[in-house]
Design a protein around this motif. Structure first.
Motif, PDB file in Angstrom:
ATOM      1  N   ALA A 188       0.764  -1.191   0.035  1.00 41.43           N
ATOM      2  CA  ALA A 188      -0.016  -0.010  -0.057  1.00 41.43           C
ATOM      3  C   ALA A 188       0.834   1.130  -0.006  1.00 41.43           C
ATOM      4  CB  ALA A 188      -0.859  -0.031   1.166  1.00 41.43           C
ATOM      5  N   THR A 192       1.041   4.180  -2.840  1.00 38.14           N
ATOM      6  CA  THR A 192       0.775   5.616  -2.374  1.00 38.14           C
ATOM      7  C   THR A 192       1.566   6.529  -2.983  1.00 38.14           C
ATOM      8  OG1 THR A 192      -0.570   4.834  -0.364  1.00 38.14           O
ATOM      9  CG2 THR A 192       0.152   7.024  -0.318  1.00 38.14           C
ATOM     10  N   LEU A 195       1.477   7.690  -6.488  1.00 42.98           N
ATOM     11  CA  LEU A 195      -0.095   8.089  -6.836  1.00 42.98           C
ATOM     12  C   LEU A 195       0.426   9.698  -7.543  1.00 42.98           C
ATOM     13  CD1 LEU A 195      -2.212   7.918  -3.768  1.00 42.98           C
ATOM     14  CD2 LEU A 195      -2.497   6.583  -6.003  1.00 42.98           C
ATOM     15  N   SER A 199      -3.998   8.678 -11.339  1.00 43.80           N
ATOM     16  CA  SER A 199      -3.750   7.270 -10.915  1.00 43.80           C
ATOM     17  C   SER A 199      -5.137   6.623 -10.669  1.00 43.80           C
ATOM     18  CB  SER A 199      -3.193   7.246  -9.628  1.00 43.80           C
ATOM     19  OG  SER A 199      -1.819   7.904  -9.580  1.00 43.80           O
ATOM     20  N   ASP A 200      -6.253   7.484 -10.856  1.00 40.62           N
ATOM     21  CA  ASP A 200      -7.645   6.998 -10.156  1.00 40.62           C
ATOM     22  C   ASP A 200      -7.967   6.156 -11.650  1.00 40.62           C
ATOM     23  OD1 ASP A 200      -7.857   7.521  -7.943  1.00 40.62           O
ATOM     24  OD2 ASP A 200      -9.086   9.112  -8.133  1.00 40.62           O
ATOM     25  N   VAL A 202      -6.713   3.737 -12.978  1.00 39.27           N
ATOM     26  CA  VAL A 202      -6.410   2.485 -13.054  1.00 39.27           C
ATOM     27  C   VAL A 202      -7.458   1.510 -12.314  1.00 39.27           C
ATOM     28  CG1 VAL A 202      -5.683   2.104 -10.571  1.00 39.27           C
ATOM     29  CG2 VAL A 202      -4.401   0.804 -12.428  1.00 39.27           C
ATOM     30  N   LEU A 203      -8.742   2.420 -11.745  1.00 36.86           N
ATOM     31  CA  LEU A 203      -9.583   1.751 -11.175  1.00 36.86           C
ATOM     32  C   LEU A 203     -10.672   1.145 -12.227  1.00 36.86           C
ATOM     33  CD1 LEU A 203     -10.232   3.964  -8.046  1.00 36.86           C
ATOM     34  CD2 LEU A 203      -9.372   1.641  -8.038  1.00 36.86           C
ATOM     35  N   SER A 329       5.698  14.657  -3.779  1.00 36.96           N
ATOM     36  CA  SER A 329       4.346  14.939  -3.740  1.00 36.96           C
ATOM     37  C   SER A 329       3.961  14.655  -2.198  1.00 36.96           C
ATOM     38  CB  SER A 329       3.305  14.339  -4.525  1.00 36.96           C
ATOM     39  OG  SER A 329       3.697  12.815  -4.161  1.00 36.96           O
ATOM     40  N   LEU A 330       2.680  14.962  -1.581  1.00 38.84           N
ATOM     41  CA  LEU A 330       2.244  14.604  -0.203  1.00 38.84           C
ATOM     42  C   LEU A 330       2.050  13.048  -0.303  1.00 38.84           C
ATOM     43  CD1 LEU A 330       1.250  15.532   2.426  1.00 38.84           C
ATOM     44  CD2 LEU A 330      -0.963  16.074   1.528  1.00 38.84           C
ATOM     45  N   LEU A 334       3.521  10.467   2.294  1.00 39.42           N
ATOM     46  CA  LEU A 334       2.704   9.616   3.347  1.00 39.42           C
ATOM     47  C   LEU A 334       3.126   8.176   3.047  1.00 39.42           C
ATOM     48  CD1 LEU A 334      -0.891  11.256   2.350  1.00 39.42           C
ATOM     49  CD2 LEU A 334       0.404  11.049   4.987  1.00 39.42           C
TER      50      LEU A 334
ATOM     51  N   ILE B 154      -6.622  18.291   5.740  1.00 39.32           N
ATOM     52  CA  ILE B 154      -5.446  17.419   5.988  1.00 39.32           C
ATOM     53  C   ILE B 154      -4.498  17.544   7.062  1.00 39.32           C
ATOM     54  CG2 ILE B 154      -3.256  16.853   4.560  1.00 39.32           C
ATOM     55  CD1 ILE B 154      -5.084  16.158   2.379  1.00 39.32           C
ATOM     56  N   THR B 191      -5.039  10.541   6.021  1.00 39.25           N
ATOM     57  CA  THR B 191      -4.283  11.457   5.353  1.00 39.25           C
ATOM     58  C   THR B 191      -4.428  11.074   4.016  1.00 39.25           C
ATOM     59  OG1 THR B 191      -2.867  12.134   7.055  1.00 39.25           O
ATOM     60  CG2 THR B 191      -2.763  13.376   4.906  1.00 39.25           C
ATOM     61  N   THR B 192      -4.001   9.922   3.605  1.00 34.42           N
ATOM     62  CA  THR B 192      -3.999   9.409   2.425  1.00 34.42           C
ATOM     63  C   THR B 192      -5.365   9.085   1.808  1.00 34.42           C
ATOM     64  OG1 THR B 192      -1.934   7.980   2.843  1.00 34.42           O
ATOM     65  CG2 THR B 192      -3.302   7.171   1.109  1.00 34.42           C
ATOM     66  N   LEU B 195      -6.653  12.108   0.343  1.00 34.00           N
ATOM     67  CA  LEU B 195      -5.840  13.169  -0.722  1.00 34.00           C
ATOM     68  C   LEU B 195      -6.514  13.162  -1.856  1.00 34.00           C
ATOM     69  CD1 LEU B 195      -2.504  10.954  -1.017  1.00 34.00           C
ATOM     70  CD2 LEU B 195      -2.972  13.335  -0.012  1.00 34.00           C
ATOM     71  N   SER B 199      -4.221  18.185  -3.130  1.00 36.68           N
ATOM     72  CA  SER B 199      -3.859  18.057  -1.715  1.00 36.68           C
ATOM     73  C   SER B 199      -2.335  18.743  -1.758  1.00 36.68           C
ATOM     74  CB  SER B 199      -3.703  16.535  -1.500  1.00 36.68           C
ATOM     75  OG  SER B 199      -5.012  16.090  -1.423  1.00 36.68           O
ATOM     76  N   ASP B 200      -1.499  18.420  -2.780  1.00 35.12           N
ATOM     77  CA  ASP B 200      -0.225  18.848  -2.873  1.00 35.12           C
ATOM     78  C   ASP B 200       0.325  20.179  -2.337  1.00 35.12           C
ATOM     79  OD1 ASP B 200       0.758  16.451  -3.080  1.00 35.12           O
ATOM     80  OD2 ASP B 200       1.485  16.589  -5.405  1.00 35.12           O
ATOM     81  N   VAL B 202      -0.842  21.632   0.212  1.00 36.00           N
ATOM     82  CA  VAL B 202      -0.597  21.850   1.631  1.00 36.00           C
ATOM     83  C   VAL B 202       0.692  21.913   2.003  1.00 36.00           C
ATOM     84  CG1 VAL B 202      -0.687  19.538   2.344  1.00 36.00           C
ATOM     85  CG2 VAL B 202      -1.696  21.176   3.858  1.00 36.00           C
ATOM     86  N   SER B 329     -11.749   7.108  -4.551  1.00 34.84           N
ATOM     87  CA  SER B 329     -10.439   7.077  -5.243  1.00 34.84           C
ATOM     88  C   SER B 329      -9.430   5.902  -4.908  1.00 34.84           C
ATOM     89  CB  SER B 329      -9.797   8.631  -4.900  1.00 34.84           C
ATOM     90  OG  SER B 329      -9.407   8.673  -3.621  1.00 34.84           O
ATOM     91  N   LEU B 330      -8.495   5.824  -5.770  1.00 31.72           N
ATOM     92  CA  LEU B 330      -7.505   4.784  -5.419  1.00 31.72           C
ATOM     93  C   LEU B 330      -6.724   5.295  -4.215  1.00 31.72           C
ATOM     94  CD1 LEU B 330      -5.695   2.465  -6.159  1.00 31.72           C
ATOM     95  CD2 LEU B 330      -4.333   3.750  -7.647  1.00 31.72           C
ATOM     96  N   ALA B 331      -6.460   6.641  -3.795  1.00 29.98           N
ATOM     97  CA  ALA B 331      -6.216   6.960  -2.548  1.00 29.98           C
ATOM     98  C   ALA B 331      -6.768   6.542  -1.420  1.00 29.98           C
ATOM     99  CB  ALA B 331      -5.956   8.414  -2.527  1.00 29.98           C
ATOM    100  N   LEU B 334      -6.386   2.855  -0.785  1.00 30.86           N
ATOM    101  CA  LEU B 334      -4.900   2.617   0.045  1.00 30.86           C
ATOM    102  C   LEU B 334      -4.978   3.303   1.428  1.00 30.86           C
ATOM    103  CD1 LEU B 334      -2.615   3.959  -3.129  1.00 30.86           C
ATOM    104  CD2 LEU B 334      -2.980   1.477  -2.319  1.00 30.86           C
TER     105      LEU B 334
END
Lengths: 353, 353
Positions: A188, A192, A195, A199-200, A202-203, A329-330, A334, B154, B191-192, B195, B199-200, B202, B329-331, B334
């Motif tokens: 995971a 992450t 990301l 990336s979304d 991929v869903l 990136s954030l 994470l 966040i 936090t993930t 996202l 978010s970046d 921040v 989302s994928l985030a 995860l």
């Protein structure tokens, strides 16, 4: 993407990397008998040292691999045939194995453990990992009908899970509950850290794409675990001999890949068309990484290999900030936090096993 | 955003929620003496049951809270004064505490543990949590000079870390190594899961913004941990009495907030200007959540509270898929995986402590 294909292909290894080799000699002379035999109480400290060195070497080599990829992308595209590069990686590893063996023969003489000649029974399993990687690499061409390249990078983290599951099933080694939790976190966390805003997508991968990704993860995991099984089956056998035979078949299967995929290009434009300094550096790096992977398989295991290459991915990103001015990136922070906690849990999970 | 402010303010609680109350009576009569006393061997099973019920109640109430927020946002903005709503939440909790006490007095008579009158020594610490929340809520108006609203959401995950640290320092309770690792994961996972593509931003928060976010996290964590300390200091004291005094001061400090922030609006447009059905439902929900939080503080602890509200956040997102057609989302997947592993690690970490 092309460079990545090389990376996937050499999950086996070779052993002539000079530093590591000389260290092995040293630790061998330091411990009473052959510390190469696993599970023995003697030489535990030097075994741990050796394990650390090969793991570190793999981490550093994998990081620089990724940095070479970024560098080559920045320098522009090189239209060389990936299959020829893969073949050369195998050939180089083969040559390095032989060179290391020659040195050992000069020093120690030819023994049962380091002679090159082998039995059918010993060598019959060696083609299997190379064959599995070939199938996986051929599948790779078809998965892009369902997933884009960044999506594929994300799906490749399934390898982590498949390696853990197959490691448990095939090698029958147990991971503690905490180590399993750590392994899920590693997967995971790596995902992450990768990301980005796309990336979304991929869903939306269709069922066939998921299926292929899972099959490819299983093939890759199986090849890795199977290589470990082969190498560890004969603990006293010299790693360079084991590697020599692994890479002979690696060369053979990559020759098939050249014929299947790049026969026309090689015939019309030559074997080395499109090669550059970066290509040569990458082939060298992949060969050395292969050696390091093999060392990790011999003296540690697939789990250590997965952790090593995952941490390498994070190191690469951090180095890229300084080398190429990348922004982190954030999600990267994470993911790195989760991976770090995973490494910690894996190590304390071992104690509590 | 406005609705969130209410949520932050009622981290204390009340005890008249009928189901929970009747369960407490039941378990009390089932165990030899007063199972409310913590750390006793007797009534461990019913204590565990009570702990589970209040935790579940908090999770469900927090989830529905967030769903009410989404609903109200969809229904359009309501220009009511947040401070008046906060005041009413405190007043409602106060009234519910008194109603529960009246019922208990009728049944059991007035005892030392359930009488409303108190000593200066007992009551002197009760204003502190309410004062801390007031300061935090006032700071909230200034932090938006440095961070936008999604960025603040966040940064609010810093609360998880600050609660853990202060729980350790102030209540002197130990978490095992694994539980600390789990707590870091909880924070990273939450936090993930939140996202998104913005978010970046921040990461560009200026130093003052970070400082304020950390101070606010510490204030919020301190208030929570301090409330637990107050409630647990007198284990046999009836929770409704403890809550009554907490909320009396909550009302007082929120009255100050009305004067400071919304005096003009209340004077010109009236106390209830802009109220709607959703506002009323939200006040009711916040009052009940406050009761649940208080119960969790009495019968469990701040760590359980943090897990409960974090899991509630994930539940909310999943429920929103069905209610509002949200996309996950994928985030989110995860982050949820990391939070789930964290919950698991926290529970096995307890056994190994």
């Amino acid at each position: 993407m092309e460079y990545r294909r090389i990376k996937d292909q050499d999950k086996d290894g070779d052993a002539v990397h000079d530093d590591v080799e000389s260290l092995r000699e040293k630790s061998r002379s330091g411990s009473p008998s052959n510390m190469v035999a696993l599970g023995g109480g003697a030489g535990d400290r030097s075994k741990w040292k050796l394990k650390s060195v090969v793991t570190l070497a793999l981490t550093v080599l994998t990081s620089s691999q990724a940095i070479l990829i970024v560098w080559s992308k920045r320098a522009g595209k090189y239209e060389y045939s990936v299959t020829t590069a893969n073949f050369l990686v195998e050939a180089l590893k083969c040559a390095l194995s032989l060179a290391a063996l020659a040195r050992i023969w000069r020093k120690e003489g030819v023994t049962d453990d380091n002679r090159l000649s082998t039995t059918w029974e010993e060598v019959s399993v060696y083609p299997i990992p190379a064959a599995l990687y070939l199938i996986k690499n051929l599948l790779q061409y078809y998965i892009f009908a369902y997933v884009d390249a960044p999506g594929y990078q994300i799906l490749k983290n399934l390898n982590i899970i498949s390696t853990g599951v197959l490691y448990r099933i095939i090698l029958k080694k147990k991971l503690s509950e905490i180590q399993w939790a750590a392994f899920i976190l590693l997967s995971a966390g790596c995902t992450t850290a990768q990301l980005n805003s796309n990336s979304d997508r991929v869903l939306q991968t269709p069922f066939q794409g998921w299926l292929m990704a899972i099959v490819m993860a299983l093939l890759s995991g199986f090849a890795g675990v199977y290589t470990e099984a082969i190498i560890k089956k004969r603990p006293s056998r010299n790693i360079n001999v084991q590697n020599f035979w692994l890479y002979v078949f690696g060369m053979a299967f990559n020759a098939i890949a050249i014929l299947v995929q790049d026969f026309d290009a090689v015939m019309n434009e030559g074997f080395f068309h499109g090669y550059s300094l970066i290509t040569v550096l990458m082939i060298l790096n992949h060969a050395l990484s292969g050696i390091a992977v093999s060392m990790v398989m011999k003296y540690a295991d697939n789990i250590v290999k997965v952790y090593s290459t995952s941490v390498a991915m994070l190191l690469t990103a951090i180095v890229s900030v300084f080398l190429f001015g990348f922004h982190l990136s954030l999600a990267f922070f994470l993911g790195s936090t989760v991976v770090s906690v995973s490494v910690y849990l894996h190590s304390i999970g071992k104690l509590q096993r």
